[in-house]
Write a protein that holds these residues in place. Sequence first.
Motif, PDB file in Angstrom:
ATOM      1  N   PRO A 189       0.827  -1.210   0.000  1.00 40.25           N
ATOM      2  CA  PRO A 189       0.000   0.000   0.000  1.00 40.25           C
ATOM      3  C   PRO A 189       0.857   1.254   0.000  1.00 40.25           C
ATOM      4  CG  PRO A 189      -0.068  -1.074   2.138  1.00 40.25           C
ATOM      5  CD  PRO A 189       0.631  -2.022   1.206  1.00 40.25           C
ATOM      6  N   ARG A 190       0.386   2.286  -0.685  1.00 40.20           N
ATOM      7  CA  ARG A 190       1.134   3.544  -0.747  1.00 40.20           C
ATOM      8  C   ARG A 190       1.170   4.238   0.614  1.00 40.20           C
ATOM      9  NH1 ARG A 190       0.114   7.637  -5.643  1.00 40.20           N
ATOM     10  NH2 ARG A 190       1.284   5.967  -6.638  1.00 40.20           N
ATOM     11  N   TYR A 191       0.060   4.101   1.382  1.00 44.19           N
ATOM     12  CA  TYR A 191      -0.021   4.693   2.712  1.00 44.19           C
ATOM     13  C   TYR A 191      -0.429   3.611   3.712  1.00 44.19           C
ATOM     14  CZ  TYR A 191      -0.325   8.878  -0.194  1.00 44.19           C
ATOM     15  OH  TYR A 191      -0.088   9.841  -1.144  1.00 44.19           O
ATOM     16  N   GLY A 192       0.083   3.712   4.937  1.00 45.04           N
ATOM     17  CA  GLY A 192      -0.234   2.731   5.962  1.00 45.04           C
ATOM     18  C   GLY A 192      -0.573   3.405   7.274  1.00 45.04           C
ATOM     19  N   PHE A 227       9.932  -1.692   1.137  1.00 46.46           N
ATOM     20  CA  PHE A 227       9.808  -3.138   1.301  1.00 46.46           C
ATOM     21  C   PHE A 227      10.198  -3.813  -0.016  1.00 46.46           C
ATOM     22  CE2 PHE A 227       6.944  -1.498   4.544  1.00 46.46           C
ATOM     23  CZ  PHE A 227       7.313  -2.254   5.643  1.00 46.46           C
ATOM     24  N   THR A 228      11.018  -4.861   0.104  1.00 49.11           N
ATOM     25  CA  THR A 228      11.523  -5.575  -1.070  1.00 49.11           C
ATOM     26  C   THR A 228      11.145  -7.046  -0.977  1.00 49.11           C
ATOM     27  OG1 THR A 228      13.407  -4.074  -1.296  1.00 49.11           O
ATOM     28  CG2 THR A 228      13.585  -6.222  -2.378  1.00 49.11           C
ATOM     29  N   LYS A 277       8.971  -1.534  -3.291  1.00 44.72           N
ATOM     30  CA  LYS A 277       7.974  -0.461  -3.277  1.00 44.72           C
ATOM     31  C   LYS A 277       8.015   0.239  -1.925  1.00 44.72           C
ATOM     32  CE  LYS A 277       4.612  -1.876  -6.766  1.00 44.72           C
ATOM     33  NZ  LYS A 277       3.178  -2.143  -7.057  1.00 44.72           N
ATOM     34  N   ASN A 278       7.540   1.507  -1.930  1.00 47.83           N
ATOM     35  CA  ASN A 278       7.580   2.325  -0.728  1.00 47.83           C
ATOM     36  C   ASN A 278       6.202   2.472  -0.097  1.00 47.83           C
ATOM     37  OD1 ASN A 278      10.392   2.941  -0.974  1.00 47.83           O
ATOM     38  ND2 ASN A 278       9.878   4.398  -2.580  1.00 47.83           N
ATOM     39  N   LEU A 279       6.197   2.636   1.205  1.00 47.56           N
ATOM     40  CA  LEU A 279       4.982   2.862   1.990  1.00 47.56           C
ATOM     41  C   LEU A 279       5.233   4.044   2.914  1.00 47.56           C
ATOM     42  CD1 LEU A 279       2.793   0.266   3.866  1.00 47.56           C
ATOM     43  CD2 LEU A 279       3.766   2.193   5.116  1.00 47.56           C
ATOM     44  N   THR A 280       4.288   5.000   2.950  1.00 51.66           N
ATOM     45  CA  THR A 280       4.385   6.144   3.850  1.00 51.66           C
ATOM     46  C   THR A 280       3.417   5.950   5.007  1.00 51.66           C
ATOM     47  OG1 THR A 280       4.999   7.656   2.067  1.00 51.66           O
ATOM     48  CG2 THR A 280       4.108   8.644   4.071  1.00 51.66           C
ATOM     49  N   VAL A 281       3.918   6.095   6.228  1.00 57.73           N
ATOM     50  CA  VAL A 281       3.077   5.944   7.416  1.00 57.73           C
ATOM     51  C   VAL A 281       2.212   7.195   7.558  1.00 57.73           C
ATOM     52  CG1 VAL A 281       3.035   5.574   9.904  1.00 57.73           C
ATOM     53  CG2 VAL A 281       4.828   4.513   8.511  1.00 57.73           C
ATOM     54  N   PRO A 309       0.579  16.657   3.569  1.00 54.77           N
ATOM     55  CA  PRO A 309       1.994  16.754   3.168  1.00 54.77           C
ATOM     56  C   PRO A 309       2.742  15.445   3.346  1.00 54.77           C
ATOM     57  CG  PRO A 309       1.710  17.689   5.351  1.00 54.77           C
ATOM     58  CD  PRO A 309       0.319  17.293   4.869  1.00 54.77           C
ATOM     59  N   THR A 310       2.270  14.412   2.692  1.00 57.21           N
ATOM     60  CA  THR A 310       2.935  13.108   2.703  1.00 57.21           C
ATOM     61  C   THR A 310       3.781  12.982   1.443  1.00 57.21           C
ATOM     62  OG1 THR A 310       0.997  12.114   1.632  1.00 57.21           O
ATOM     63  CG2 THR A 310       1.093  12.025   4.044  1.00 57.21           C
ATOM     64  N   TRP A 311       4.434  11.836   1.318  1.00 62.71           N
ATOM     65  CA  TRP A 311       5.185  11.580   0.079  1.00 62.71           C
ATOM     66  C   TRP A 311       4.742  10.244  -0.500  1.00 62.71           C
ATOM     67  CZ3 TRP A 311       7.855  14.332  -3.229  1.00 62.71           C
ATOM     68  CH2 TRP A 311       8.543  13.651  -4.237  1.00 62.71           C
ATOM     69  N   PRO A 312       4.035  10.252  -1.658  1.00 57.16           N
ATOM     70  CA  PRO A 312       3.617  11.463  -2.377  1.00 57.16           C
ATOM     71  C   PRO A 312       2.455  12.163  -1.677  1.00 57.16           C
ATOM     72  CG  PRO A 312       2.720   9.520  -3.444  1.00 57.16           C
ATOM     73  CD  PRO A 312       3.610   9.015  -2.347  1.00 57.16           C
ATOM     74  N   PRO A 313       2.192  13.445  -1.980  1.00 52.50           N
ATOM     75  CA  PRO A 313       1.089  14.158  -1.329  1.00 52.50           C
ATOM     76  C   PRO A 313      -0.248  13.481  -1.621  1.00 52.50           C
ATOM     77  CG  PRO A 313       2.548  15.687  -2.478  1.00 52.50           C
ATOM     78  CD  PRO A 313       2.961  14.310  -2.895  1.00 52.50           C
TER      79      PRO A 313
END
Length: 285
Positions: free
Chosen positions: A25-28, A109-110, A127-131, A225-229
């Motif tokens: 997921p992009r956001y967690g 996470f890989t 892939k990346n996940l932003t908390v 203001p997350t990454w990505p917004p």
Amino acid sequence: MTVLLVFGLFVVIATAHNITSLDVPRYGDPHREANLVCYYVNEKNDPPLHSVKWYRGTHEIFRFTPEQLPPTRIFNTTTGGGVTRGSCNLHSCAISVVLPRSYNTRLSFTCEVSTEGPRFAVVKQTKNLTVAVILREDPVIVGVPGIVQLGEDVLLNCTTGNAMPPANIVWYIDGKPERTEPWMVNNTQVSYPNEFGLRNSWRSLRLRVNTLRSLVSVRCEATQPTWPPYVRSANASLVVARSPHLSMFTASGSSTTVFEISIAVLASCLSSVHIFSKYSALSEV
């Protein structure tokens, strides 16, 4: 993946399974576990699956080795992103991860898939996940009147639901950003945190109706203001009346019917035509 290794007259071909999809997921939400899944397939003539490994950054956090007992192994990590459980087979490997309580932290996470020897070919994806606790609904615009007069001042308010990090709100009028003084650029108001540390945002807009068009379009855009917004928005329209007295029929609490309003509009138009006809000669002098 195919690698050709040449030793004299011998050619050794090392192949690996293909990763068809990596679901991260992009956001967690840090209050919930994140579910990650890696899907892979073996092509014709591929060696058997050797292992599937999950990494958080450069730290291995989980391993699936079908030929070993037990086939799965969890690795403790002090950097966050620890695994609570996993379920894997020859085609997919799913894990659940505990996220750190630090908002706006970006985790990578890989998934790494390798085949049996002698060459143990490897493929991997990251892939990346932003908390973050993202906005689950669009913001709400309140204070929109049914009909407004030319020159009338309107006060609107835009409010978001609870989220973290809190959203910054920008108003757009007919597609253009609200004109603000320098000190008003970051004029979004933010609530105190609730029991989960989440905050909601709001921002008002004072608008003077000065257009000759029949409609004024406004949009409230809330950006975390997350990454990505992460962005959600809401739209509304203000109907501009042509009669200077029409708004009295739409005042709050009025029992005036749509039919009566229509009669008032028609009467106003006929009156305007009559006055124009009567004095048109004077206006041309």
